[in-house]
Design a protein around this motif. Structure first.
Motif, PDB file in Angstrom:
ATOM      1  N   ILE A 157      -2.471 -11.806 -14.905  1.00  0.00           N
ATOM      2  CA  ILE A 157      -2.480 -10.861 -16.021  1.00  0.00           C
ATOM      3  C   ILE A 157      -3.040  -9.489 -15.634  1.00  0.00           C
ATOM      4  N   LYS A 158      -4.007  -9.464 -14.729  1.00  0.00           N
ATOM      5  CA  LYS A 158      -4.628  -8.182 -14.356  1.00  0.00           C
ATOM      6  C   LYS A 158      -3.762  -7.366 -13.414  1.00  0.00           C
ATOM      7  N   ALA A 159      -2.727  -7.971 -12.849  1.00  0.00           N
ATOM      8  CA  ALA A 159      -1.854  -7.260 -11.916  1.00  0.00           C
ATOM      9  C   ALA A 159      -0.627  -6.709 -12.630  1.00  0.00           C
ATOM     10  N   SER A 160      -0.033  -5.683 -12.051  1.00  0.00           N
ATOM     11  CA  SER A 160       1.190  -5.095 -12.611  1.00  0.00           C
ATOM     12  C   SER A 160       2.287  -5.136 -11.554  1.00  0.00           C
ATOM     13  N   LEU A 161       3.491  -4.736 -11.953  1.00  0.00           N
ATOM     14  CA  LEU A 161       4.610  -4.761 -11.011  1.00  0.00           C
ATOM     15  C   LEU A 161       4.402  -3.786  -9.861  1.00  0.00           C
ATOM     16  N   LYS A 162       3.520  -2.801 -10.037  1.00  0.00           N
ATOM     17  CA  LYS A 162       3.222  -1.849  -8.964  1.00  0.00           C
ATOM     18  C   LYS A 162       2.481  -2.509  -7.800  1.00  0.00           C
ATOM     19  N   ASP A 163       1.939  -3.709  -8.057  1.00  0.00           N
ATOM     20  CA  ASP A 163       1.220  -4.423  -6.997  1.00  0.00           C
ATOM     21  C   ASP A 163       2.156  -5.209  -6.094  1.00  0.00           C
ATOM     22  N   LEU A 164       3.468  -5.186  -6.391  1.00  0.00           N
ATOM     23  CA  LEU A 164       4.457  -5.845  -5.551  1.00  0.00           C
ATOM     24  C   LEU A 164       5.112  -4.841  -4.617  1.00  0.00           C
ATOM     25  N   ASP A 165       5.448  -5.272  -3.418  1.00  0.00           N
ATOM     26  CA  ASP A 165       6.068  -4.420  -2.407  1.00  0.00           C
ATOM     27  C   ASP A 165       7.586  -4.540  -2.513  1.00  0.00           C
ATOM     28  N   GLU A 166       8.250  -3.455  -2.927  1.00  0.00           N
ATOM     29  CA  GLU A 166       9.692  -3.494  -3.164  1.00  0.00           C
ATOM     30  C   GLU A 166      10.483  -3.803  -1.907  1.00  0.00           C
ATOM     31  N   GLU A 167      10.054  -3.289  -0.759  1.00  0.00           N
ATOM     32  CA  GLU A 167      10.783  -3.520   0.483  1.00  0.00           C
ATOM     33  C   GLU A 167      10.787  -5.005   0.854  1.00  0.00           C
ATOM     34  N   LYS A 168       9.663  -5.658   0.656  1.00  0.00           N
ATOM     35  CA  LYS A 168       9.578  -7.092   0.949  1.00  0.00           C
ATOM     36  C   LYS A 168      10.498  -7.883   0.017  1.00  0.00           C
ATOM     37  N   ILE A 169      10.544  -7.471  -1.236  1.00  0.00           N
ATOM     38  CA  ILE A 169      11.395  -8.168  -2.202  1.00  0.00           C
ATOM     39  C   ILE A 169      12.870  -7.959  -1.859  1.00  0.00           C
ATOM     40  N   LEU A 209       2.787 -12.652  -5.914  1.00  0.00           N
ATOM     41  CA  LEU A 209       1.786 -11.860  -5.191  1.00  0.00           C
ATOM     42  C   LEU A 209       1.545 -12.400  -3.792  1.00  0.00           C
ATOM     43  N   LEU A 210       1.478 -13.728  -3.666  1.00  0.00           N
ATOM     44  CA  LEU A 210       1.201 -14.319  -2.354  1.00  0.00           C
ATOM     45  C   LEU A 210       2.298 -14.006  -1.341  1.00  0.00           C
ATOM     46  N   LEU A 211       3.531 -13.864  -1.804  1.00  0.00           N
ATOM     47  CA  LEU A 211       4.647 -13.635  -0.888  1.00  0.00           C
ATOM     48  C   LEU A 211       5.061 -12.176  -0.777  1.00  0.00           C
ATOM     49  N   PHE A 212       4.889 -11.408  -1.861  1.00  0.00           N
ATOM     50  CA  PHE A 212       5.426 -10.048  -1.885  1.00  0.00           C
ATOM     51  C   PHE A 212       4.392  -8.991  -2.293  1.00  0.00           C
ATOM     52  N   GLY A 213       3.145  -9.358  -2.449  1.00  0.00           N
ATOM     53  CA  GLY A 213       2.135  -8.409  -2.906  1.00  0.00           C
ATOM     54  C   GLY A 213       1.755  -7.403  -1.840  1.00  0.00           C
ATOM     55  N   LYS A 214       1.276  -6.248  -2.287  1.00  0.00           N
ATOM     56  CA  LYS A 214       0.778  -5.237  -1.352  1.00  0.00           C
ATOM     57  C   LYS A 214      -0.534  -5.713  -0.721  1.00  0.00           C
ATOM     58  N   LEU A 215      -1.396  -6.307  -1.514  1.00  0.00           N
ATOM     59  CA  LEU A 215      -2.598  -6.964  -0.995  1.00  0.00           C
ATOM     60  C   LEU A 215      -3.009  -8.039  -2.000  1.00  0.00           C
ATOM     61  N   PRO A 216      -2.488  -9.236  -1.850  1.00  0.00           N
ATOM     62  CA  PRO A 216      -2.751 -10.316  -2.824  1.00  0.00           C
ATOM     63  C   PRO A 216      -4.230 -10.586  -3.052  1.00  0.00           C
ATOM     64  N   GLN A 217      -5.050 -10.360  -2.022  1.00  0.00           N
ATOM     65  CA  GLN A 217      -6.477 -10.688  -2.137  1.00  0.00           C
ATOM     66  C   GLN A 217      -7.213  -9.818  -3.148  1.00  0.00           C
ATOM     67  N   ASN A 218      -6.600  -8.709  -3.585  1.00  0.00           N
ATOM     68  CA  ASN A 218      -7.213  -7.914  -4.658  1.00  0.00           C
ATOM     69  C   ASN A 218      -7.331  -8.733  -5.938  1.00  0.00           C
ATOM     70  N   TYR A 219      -6.406  -9.679  -6.138  1.00  0.00           N
ATOM     71  CA  TYR A 219      -6.377 -10.478  -7.356  1.00  0.00           C
ATOM     72  C   TYR A 219      -6.598 -11.966  -7.089  1.00  0.00           C
ATOM     73  N   LEU A 220      -6.308 -12.398  -5.873  1.00  0.00           N
ATOM     74  CA  LEU A 220      -6.469 -13.808  -5.492  1.00  0.00           C
ATOM     75  C   LEU A 220      -7.374 -13.849  -4.260  1.00  0.00           C
ATOM     76  N   PRO A 221      -8.672 -13.572  -4.446  1.00  0.00           N
ATOM     77  CA  PRO A 221      -9.570 -13.402  -3.288  1.00  0.00           C
ATOM     78  C   PRO A 221      -9.754 -14.647  -2.436  1.00  0.00           C
ATOM     79  N   HIS A 222      -9.399 -15.813  -2.963  1.00  0.00           N
ATOM     80  CA  HIS A 222      -9.550 -17.044  -2.184  1.00  0.00           C
ATOM     81  C   HIS A 222      -8.336 -17.325  -1.307  1.00  0.00           C
ATOM     82  N   SER A 223      -7.305 -16.505  -1.416  1.00  0.00           N
ATOM     83  CA  SER A 223      -6.076 -16.730  -0.651  1.00  0.00           C
ATOM     84  C   SER A 223      -6.160 -16.003   0.689  1.00  0.00           C
ATOM     85  N   LEU A 224      -6.982 -16.520   1.576  1.00  0.00           N
ATOM     86  CA  LEU A 224      -7.148 -15.921   2.893  1.00  0.00           C
ATOM     87  C   LEU A 224      -7.464 -17.005   3.911  1.00  0.00           C
TER      88      LEU A 224
END
Length: 376
Positions: A157-169, A209-224
């Motif tokens: 919920i705290k993330a927006s579509l701007k947090d996704l990387d269009e090139e990766k998608i 976010l995990l697959l296409f995010g610019k930096l997923p850890q901003n919102y999912l800090p345990h995913s490292l």
């Protein structure tokens, strides 16, 4: 239950699936609640069937025995069936042992977990030898293990579509033979984003976010991935790999292989097992991440999320959580570097030891390595 099985249980200490009690009391409302709570907790704890054994001192294991007349199967079944939802299947029996009666309630594991107390709505679990209320992460994890919810498709919920990387998608859409135009309908249909029904707003999914995010850890800090280097003085002692799953794996593997420059090690098996760790891990374990320990004689890969089914019966011992992530990851792993490697029949793979730690909800793989100067 035969005497040999009873003797085996009596030789063990109390734990998540085993409880000893001096006597059964179900003549008051509070005692009925306690019995239901204990059964619920054992049913929810990870592992197979569990047992409550009556007529035994829990500390000394001294055999006290029970009155057979007081151990009424119909009453016990009635207490359990009316107070726990979904219902927990149990069996009740009295065993004569050393001229004394021992009462045994066998609690069977089901795929309808988590169970809760009907009256209060509370969920219980065993922590060691004690009964405790389940944390919300444990409830969510158990629901995912039984297919009731899917972590990857939950909205962030705290993330927006701007947090996704269009090139990766775009690369993903092209590789999947989908139209490369990035629009909300396509992204929603693939699960990369989800819509919040009340506001009509779109948010990235956890998997998106995990697959296409610019930096997923901003919102999912345990995913490292945390790497602890205990063998190479030329590399930092600790390293944290971040980014999308592919970026995180690339970064972690580069660091690990650099640290292991003086060792013989199964590179492709490490890539394979580490990728399984980040994909099949339990992402509801928000206080844990995937960890790698580089030791003198071995590499340990530890991921949150114990194996829940068939451990020891299959060459692929990981529980396949997060299948949405898995299928999307296959499309992103263009070089077939990670999950495509299959070495389950190789000598190196057979030397790997796997440990399933149910009490801590962890899974560990230990891979032997050999220093080059010691190689014959």
């Amino acid at each position: 239950m035969d005497i040999q099985k009873l003797l085996l249980l009596l030789s063990k200490d109390e734990g998540p699936k085993l409880d000893f009690k001096v006597k059964l009391i179900v003549d008051t409302e509070s005692s009925k609640k306690e019995l239901a709570k204990d059964v619920c907790a054992i049913a929810n704890s990870r592992g197979g069937r569990g047992y409550i054994i009556f007529g035994i001192e829990d500390k000394t294991k001294k055999i006290i025995g029970i009155s057979k007349d007081e151990f009424d199967e119909e009453q016990i079944q009635q207490v359990v069936s009316t107070r726990i939802v979904p219902p927990v299947p149990i069996s009740v029996e009295v065993i004569n042992f050393q001229d004394k009666n021992i009462g045994v309630i066998t609690i069977y594991s089901t795929e309808q977990k988590p169970h809760q107390i009907r009256e209060t709505g509370s969920f219980y679990i065993r922590r060691g030898s004690t009964t405790d209320i389940m944390h919300k992460e444990e409830i969510a994890s158990m629901m995912q293990d039984n297919g009731l919810i899917s972590y990857e498709l939950l909205p962030v919920i705290k993330a927006s579509l701007k947090d996704l990387d269009e090139e990766k998608i775009k690369k993903f859409l092209i590789n999947s033979n989908l139209p490369p135009d990035i629009n909300k309908d396509i992204l929603a249909s693939t699960g990369i984003i989800t819509i919040e029904r009340e506001t009509g707003e779109y948010h990235p999914s956890c998997g998106g976010l995990l697959l296409f995010g610019k930096l997923p850890q901003n919102y999912l800090p345990h995913s490292l991935i945390k790497v602890h280097n205990n063998i190479s003085l030329s590399c930092p002692q600790n390293y944290i790999a971040t980014g999308t799953l592919i970026e995180m794996l690339d970064n972690a593997c580069n660091f690990i292989f650099n640290c292991l420059s003086e060792y013989f090690f199964p590179k492709q098996i490490i890539e394979n097992l580490l990728s399984k760790a980040v994909i099949y891990r339990d992402y509801f374990e928000i206080y844990n991440c995937v960890e790698v320990n580089l030791n003198k004689n071995s590499i340990e890969i530890i991921n949150p999320g114990a194996s829940t089914k068939g451990f020891g019966k299959s060459k692929d011992v990981y529980t396949k959580r997060n299948m949405w992530l898995y299928l999307k990851f296959l499309s992103l792993d263009i070089d077939k570097k990670y999950l495509y490697n299959q070495y389950t029949n190789s000598k190196e793979y057979k030397n790997i030891k796997f440990y399933n730690i149910l009490s801590r909800n962890l899974f560990k793989a230990i891979i032997p390595i050999v220093k080059k100067s010691k190689q014959s």
